[in-house]
Design an enzyme around this catalytic site. Structure first.
Site, PDB file in Angstrom:
ATOM      1  N   MET A 153       0.838  -1.202   0.000  1.00 48.06           N
ATOM      2  CA  MET A 153       0.000   0.000   0.000  1.00 48.06           C
ATOM      3  C   MET A 153       0.876   1.256   0.000  1.00 48.06           C
ATOM      4  SD  MET A 153      -3.614  -0.508   1.784  1.00 48.06           S
ATOM      5  CE  MET A 153      -3.151  -0.137   3.467  1.00 48.06           C
TER       6      MET A 153
ATOM      7  N   GLY B  24      10.951  -3.149   5.699  1.00 43.74           N
ATOM      8  CA  GLY B  24      10.179  -4.384   5.665  1.00 43.74           C
ATOM      9  C   GLY B  24       9.743  -4.712   4.244  1.00 43.74           C
ATOM     10  N   HIS B  25       9.240  -3.712   3.530  1.00 37.55           N
ATOM     11  CA  HIS B  25       8.868  -3.921   2.137  1.00 37.55           C
ATOM     12  C   HIS B  25      10.095  -4.257   1.284  1.00 37.55           C
ATOM     13  CE1 HIS B  25       5.615  -1.111   3.577  1.00 37.55           C
ATOM     14  NE2 HIS B  25       4.882  -2.055   3.034  1.00 37.55           N
TER      15      HIS B  25
ATOM     16  N   GLY C  71       4.348 -10.219   4.129  1.00 39.34           N
ATOM     17  CA  GLY C  71       5.044 -10.164   5.406  1.00 39.34           C
ATOM     18  C   GLY C  71       4.301 -10.918   6.495  1.00 39.34           C
ATOM     19  N   GLU C  72       5.043 -11.561   7.376  1.00 37.35           N
ATOM     20  CA  GLU C  72       4.445 -12.302   8.485  1.00 37.35           C
ATOM     21  C   GLU C  72       3.929 -11.382   9.590  1.00 37.35           C
ATOM     22  OE1 GLU C  72       7.427 -15.117   9.644  1.00 37.35           O
ATOM     23  OE2 GLU C  72       7.105 -16.386   7.870  1.00 37.35           O
TER      24      GLU C  72
ATOM     25  N   GLN D 224      -3.663 -11.858   7.705  1.00 37.30           N
ATOM     26  CA  GLN D 224      -3.761 -11.641   6.265  1.00 37.30           C
ATOM     27  C   GLN D 224      -3.059 -12.756   5.505  1.00 37.30           C
ATOM     28  OE1 GLN D 224      -3.086  -7.702   4.067  1.00 37.30           O
ATOM     29  NE2 GLN D 224      -1.094  -8.668   3.892  1.00 37.30           N
TER      30      GLN D 224
ATOM     31  N   SER E 101       4.231   1.296   8.094  1.00 41.03           N
ATOM     32  CA  SER E 101       3.985   2.629   7.545  1.00 41.03           C
ATOM     33  C   SER E 101       3.280   3.511   8.566  1.00 41.03           C
ATOM     34  CB  SER E 101       3.155   2.526   6.270  1.00 41.03           C
ATOM     35  OG  SER E 101       3.834   1.766   5.291  1.00 41.03           O
ATOM     36  N   ARG E 102       2.508   2.898   9.467  1.00 42.65           N
ATOM     37  CA  ARG E 102       1.770   3.675  10.469  1.00 42.65           C
ATOM     38  C   ARG E 102       2.670   4.173  11.603  1.00 42.65           C
ATOM     39  NH1 ARG E 102      -2.609   0.037   8.922  1.00 42.65           N
ATOM     40  NH2 ARG E 102      -4.377   1.310   8.213  1.00 42.65           N
TER      41      ARG E 102
END
Length: 281
Positions: free
Chosen positions: A29, A35-36, A146-147, A152, A185-186
């Site tokens: 997103m 992480g990405h 991602g874990e 999800q 991201s948050r």
């Protein structure tokens, strides 16, 4: 290459596949972080070509959630993607992804009811819809998730299995800051004081994992241990603390098989998640 239409993605992927090249895919997103990057680099290491989607998906946000405020920076994201080795970045507008009169839904029953799904009833339906669309558009050999978003990941794996989709779903480990906070991201929403307070997530899980490794198997006691640690932090408020079967995501009373220990915690107004999977030897 940065593209914005489904047609451009399909044409490029078809050309690669005519050459016999394998394709990896990383859905995001945006507002990308390390992480990405780790997902993209994993995809690059296992495939000939890699596609990354950058799309803030409106269908997975409920009323009064942060869709409009969700951070966006496509130029920064594109630079990170290309630096990590991605070959194609797909950044569509919502109008490109969804018809105005769309009426198709994709839901994975059972797995989506608890954990984050209990408080966000539309979320995973939106996730499944957009991921199924992206998998149909990109037609990758492998897709990387991602874990950190453990629920999800479990739901996507089940959706792919149930719908006989021809793609391998690859889960990748949580990437953390040096002090243990899971990258998200948050995290950008946090004030300096809240950023320090957010360390309680990893701290509480680390304490629980150590107790489980020492033999603690009673789920209620494990939950109490995590809850007491979170309550020590004034800026933190637990949304949920759950210990569930790692495959079915159903609650358990005792740790007799592999379990997912997952928490969601509000730090001020920002909701953060973290987890670990405890595997019995």
């Amino acid at each position: 290459m940065l593209v914005h239409t489904i047609k451009e993605v399909r044409e490029q992927v078809k050309a690669w596949k005519k050459e016999g090249l394998t394709v990896g895919y990383v859905p995001t997103m945006g507002y990308l972080h390390e992480g990405h990057r780790s997902l993209i680099e994993k995809a690059v290491s296992e495939n000939d070509r890699v596609v990354v989607s950058v799309f803030v998906n409106p269908t997975q946000f409920g009323p009064n959630e942060d869709y409009e405020d969700y951070p966006r920076d496509i130029q920064k994201d594109y630079a990170l993607c290309t630096d990590a080795g991605a070959n194609l970045v797909f950044n569509p507008e919502p109008e490109e992804m969804y018809f105005p009169d769309k009426c198709t839904t994709v839901n994975v029953e059972g797995l989506s009811k608890g954990l984050c799904g209990a408080k966000r009833p539309v979320h995973f339906g939106g996730v499944c819809l957009v991921v199924s669309k992206f998998l149909n558009i990109v037609t990758p050999d492998r897709a990387y998730f991602g874990e950190k978003d453990a629920q999800q990941l479990a739901i996507i794996k089940r959706m792919v299995r149930d719908l006989s989709m021809d793609v391998e779903i690859v889960g990748c480990p949580i990437v953390r800051e040096a002090d243990g906070l899971a990258k998200s991201s948050r995290n950008t929403y946090l004030s300096a004081e809240e950023r320090v307070a957010a360390l309680v997530l990893n701290r509480s899980l680390t304490k629980a994992k150590a107790a489980m490794e020492d033999g603690l198997r009673c789920v209620s006691e494990i939950r109490d241990l995590i809850e007491s640690e979170i309550k020590e932090e004034p800026l933190a408020k637990a949304d949920y603390i759950e210990i569930v079967d790692s495959e079915t995501l159903q609650p358990v009373e005792s740790v007799e098989r592999d379990v997912l220990v997952a928490i969601a915690v509000y730090i001020g107004k920002t909701r953060l998640i973290d987890n670990f999977t405890f595997r019995l030897a």
